[in-house]
Write an enzyme that holds these catalytic residues in place. Structure first.
Site, PDB file in Angstrom:
ATOM      1  N   PRO A 197       0.832  -1.216   0.000  1.00 37.98           N
ATOM      2  CA  PRO A 197       0.000   0.000   0.000  1.00 37.98           C
ATOM      3  C   PRO A 197       0.860   1.256   0.000  1.00 37.98           C
ATOM      4  O   PRO A 197       1.908   1.319   0.632  1.00 37.98           O
ATOM      5  CB  PRO A 197      -0.792  -0.129   1.306  1.00 37.98           C
ATOM      6  N   HIS A 481      21.907  -5.972   4.728  1.00 36.86           N
ATOM      7  CA  HIS A 481      20.453  -6.135   4.688  1.00 36.86           C
ATOM      8  C   HIS A 481      19.843  -4.847   4.154  1.00 36.86           C
ATOM      9  O   HIS A 481      20.423  -3.775   4.268  1.00 36.86           O
ATOM     10  CB  HIS A 481      19.899  -6.467   6.071  1.00 36.86           C
ATOM     11  N   GLU A 506      12.683 -14.094   8.078  1.00 38.91           N
ATOM     12  CA  GLU A 506      12.007 -13.383   9.163  1.00 38.91           C
ATOM     13  C   GLU A 506      10.531 -13.133   8.875  1.00 38.91           C
ATOM     14  O   GLU A 506       9.729 -12.961   9.790  1.00 38.91           O
ATOM     15  CB  GLU A 506      12.713 -12.055   9.478  1.00 38.91           C
TER      16      GLU A 506
END
Length: 702
Positions: A197, A481, A506
């Site tokens: 979104p 990351h 994760e």
């Protein structure tokens, strides 16, 4: 070795039209095996085009090349001044990798172009490999073009038909997305496919690598190589049949690339294979990067690590001491000295060299729910319950090391100037590896509620390069990351060990999770760019409910699929991600302890994108081999032969297989361990449960 040969043909073709005669110049380049062909066309208006075919199958038809600069249009009125052609066939040794020796074998064509009215110069360099085609733009040094700004790259990939594609949404900032398969014409369709979104304005756009199945005997992947001072390339669905276009991640003012001559773009790559496994075995992306930049690489090593990480994601402990993401904490802080020593003891007991500790430094208490902030972390001050000097001294006593974690929250204005001091601190503490995270918006100003850059733009591309170069000065290795995509630069900077850039493990801890097919899509998409930090090795699949959710969380694999990930999710520095207590007494943990992290050779035995994948790898310096095989939500029996093993030798195969009733949904944690003697003449049937896998260690019997 380089030698010059005749590998191109230049033809002037006159085509009779109803009103005029069109003049075209066509230049062809073939791969050494003559199966891949690149054709370069300059039409009567001086517009640049190309097409690509494999054998007799043309799959990219007339596709545009060129640029729109801020002050000039490099779209037409070109003529060829001259060309250079050569063949290169060399070999080079990896510092670490999926194979020890890489062959770099290609034919190359350089076309020197000049725009007629402006006299601007532009070169196009093309390389044809047996495993693909690559081309890049070069802006030579010239008096009438010094500093310049690219406002649009006109590169197109116009496909002959609406082939099936594997892709995920691009939004300039995040690669952690689900993969979809659809016709090319539906890439980025935000109505048919879910997207994050607030990012609808960037619909119809995919990240690279994007992989495309042309037919049952031809699969290709679009990506880029040597991305070091340029904007990351996305693929824009032009909504013109099945035509994709390069769409560069902008600076916030609309500039795409800021440059000065001489200058070169990254390579635009088209990996080509007659089966999906051939894409995985291709070394083209690495070969397109410059050679190793370091004379001494003795300090670079591969290894496995554990850490205080998974417990944070599953909610057992917290990153912060008092408040986390704007809410009071009702659980212990994970990165305390006692817990760190517990993990260090476990690592020492099981021969694991490093322990990652997240949340050890000051700043986590001040983070907002959006993971943004400005000047929050100093990255050198421990929390009140963690003593970094004591912990690092303890690691030395136990013969292991602490892996440093720096969560920058993309606060580059503060992190980049501090890198020298921080990396010296790590070196002084005996730390060898830093995992650096980049959550949040780049240089977000909490007072003004604005950010300054995109993660995948030129500003951050430059930062990631500075970071790995600075780390090398202190003989430190880097795992990223929330990174820029991998484009083969581990060849040049072999202390760049792995990057996340994926919807990783994760997500199973606090979202709907990764579907069973996710693992059999990544080797043929994301991992084509370079090593992945997926953090495999979770043994407890049922994670229970959280205080903020009525839905229980779980990992959608079997234990044996998690073991196989150590082969299929390629990384030279994989994590054993689960809690130590879930490993103690579990026979499957032995495979994680045994599996190597550096390889002499790798071979794909079978693979179908989204369905199944089997790879074998030879341990560097030995005749031992390891196999990983994984499936999607369907159970499978896969027949293989063991001809990859050395002839005239006998091996003990230790087989970690899904038990008879194993199933990712209902019974994911049951498995069997068996042993038998085998040779290269034997065949095997791999039985994979739904959502399952199999891992095998083949050790030579001497």
């Amino acid at each position: 070795m380089t030698k010059y040969i005749s590998i191109i043909s230049i033809l002037i073709i006159f085509i009779s039209c109803t009103s005029k005669t069109e003049k075209r110049i066509i230049t062809n380049l073939q791969s050494p095996d003559q199966q891949n062909k690149f054709s370069f066309v300059v039409d009567s208006s001086g517009v640049l085009f190309y097409n690509v075919q494999h054998n007799d199958v043309e799959f990219i038809k007339k596709s545009a090349l060129g640029f729109e600069l801020q002050k000039h249009s490099l779209k037409n009125n070109f003529k060829i001044l001259s060309s250079e052609e050569s063949t290169h066939d060399t070999q080079w040794k990896t510092v670490w990798g999926q194979r020890e020796t890489v062959r770099d074998y290609y034919n190359e064509l350089t076309l020197h172009l000049k725009q007629k009215e402006t006299n601007l110069l532009l070169d196009v360099v093309v390389r044809a490999y047996n495993d693909g085609i690559a081309f890049r733009y070069v802006f030579p040094k010239q008096e009438n073009l010094k500093d310049f700004i690219i406002m649009d790259e006109l590169t197109e990939f116009d496909f002959v038909d609406d082939y099936k594609a594997w892709w995920n949404f691009a939004d300039y900032d995040n690669y952690e997305k689900e993969y979809y398969n659809s016709p090319i014409s539906k890439i980025g369709d935000s109505i048919q496919f879910w997207r994050r979104p607030g990012k609808e304005e960037r619909a119809n756009m995919a990240n690279t690598p994007t992989t495309i199945e042309v037919n049952d005997n031809l699969v290709i992947s679009i990506h880029e190589a040597d991305l070091t001072d340029y904007a990351g390339m996305n693929l824009l669905n032009t909504l013109d049949n099945s035509k994709l276009k390069a769409h560069l991640t902008p600076w916030l003012n609309g500039d795409l690339v800021r440059a000065k001559t001489p200058f070169q773009s990254p390579w635009r790559t088209i990996q080509i294979s007659e089966n999906a496994g051939g894409l995985v075995e291709s070394d083209m992306i690495m070969n397109l990067n410059p050679p190793n930049a370091y004379e001494d690489t003795s300090w670079i090593e591969t290894y496995k690590y554990i850490g205080i990480w998974w417990e944070l994601h599953i909610g057992k402990t917290a990153w912060a001491e008092k408040t986390q993401f704007g809410r009071p904490i009702t659980k212990p802080h994970g990165a305390n000295t006692k817990n760190a020593k517990y993990h260090i003891d476990f690592a020492a007991k099981h021969g694991i060299s490093d322990v990652l500790i997240e949340g050890w430094d000051k700043g986590w208490d001040d983070m907002e729910g959006s993971w943004t902030g400005y000047g929050i972390f100093d990255w050198k001050t421990s929390t009140d319950d963690f003593n970094i000097e004591e912990v690092c001294h303890y690691t030395k006593e136990k013969g292991v090391r602490m892996m440093m974690y720096h969560e920058t929250i993309s606060d580059i204005d503060h992190y980049e100037p501090a890198m020298d001091e921080l990396y010296k601190m790590c070196s002084d503490l005996g730390i060898k590896t830093i995992k650096v995270g980049y959550t949040g918006d780049v240089n977000y100003d909490t007072e003004k509620k604005t950010y300054k850059q995109h993660h995948h733009g030129q500003y951050m591309v430059r930062h990631y390069k500075k970071m790995v170069q600075k780390a090398a000065e202190y003989k430190l290795m880097i795992v990223n990351h929330e990174p820029i995509k991998f484009t083969g630069e581990q060849r040049t900077y072999p202390n760049l060990m792995a990057r996340e850039g994926v919807r990783g493990q994760e997500y199973n801890a606090w979202s709907k999770g990764n579907q069973p097919e996710h693992g059999v899509v990544l080797p043929f998409t994301r991992i084509l760019g370079g090593p992945i930090d997926y953090t495999p090795g979770v043994f407890k699949m049922f994670l229970g409910k959280r205080d903020w959710s009525e839905v229980p969380f779980r990992v959608k694999t079997t234990i044996c699929k998690q073991l196989a990930y150590y082969l299929t999710m390629y990384s030279p520095m994989p994590m054993a991600a689960d809690l130590p207590e879930n490993y103690e007494g579990n026979a499957a943990f032995q495979f994680i302890k045994d599996v190597p992290t550096d390889w002499s050779n790798s071979k794909v035995l079978n693979g179908k994108i989204g369905d199944y994948y089997t790879v074998v790898r030879q341990e560097k310096g030995t005749d031992n081999w390891y196999l990983g095989s994984i499936s999607d939500e369907n159970g499978r029996n896969l027949d293989i032969d063991l001809s990859f093993l050395s002839k005239d030798k006998t091996y003990e195969a230790t087989i970690y297989a899904d038990a008879e009733d194993a199933h990712w949904l209902e019974n994911p944690e049951i498995f069997e361990v068996t042993k038998k003697q085998v040779t290269s003449k034997n065949k095997m049937t791999l039985k994979l449960a739904p959502g399952g896998g199999q891992a095998i260690a083949f050790k030579e019997i001497k």
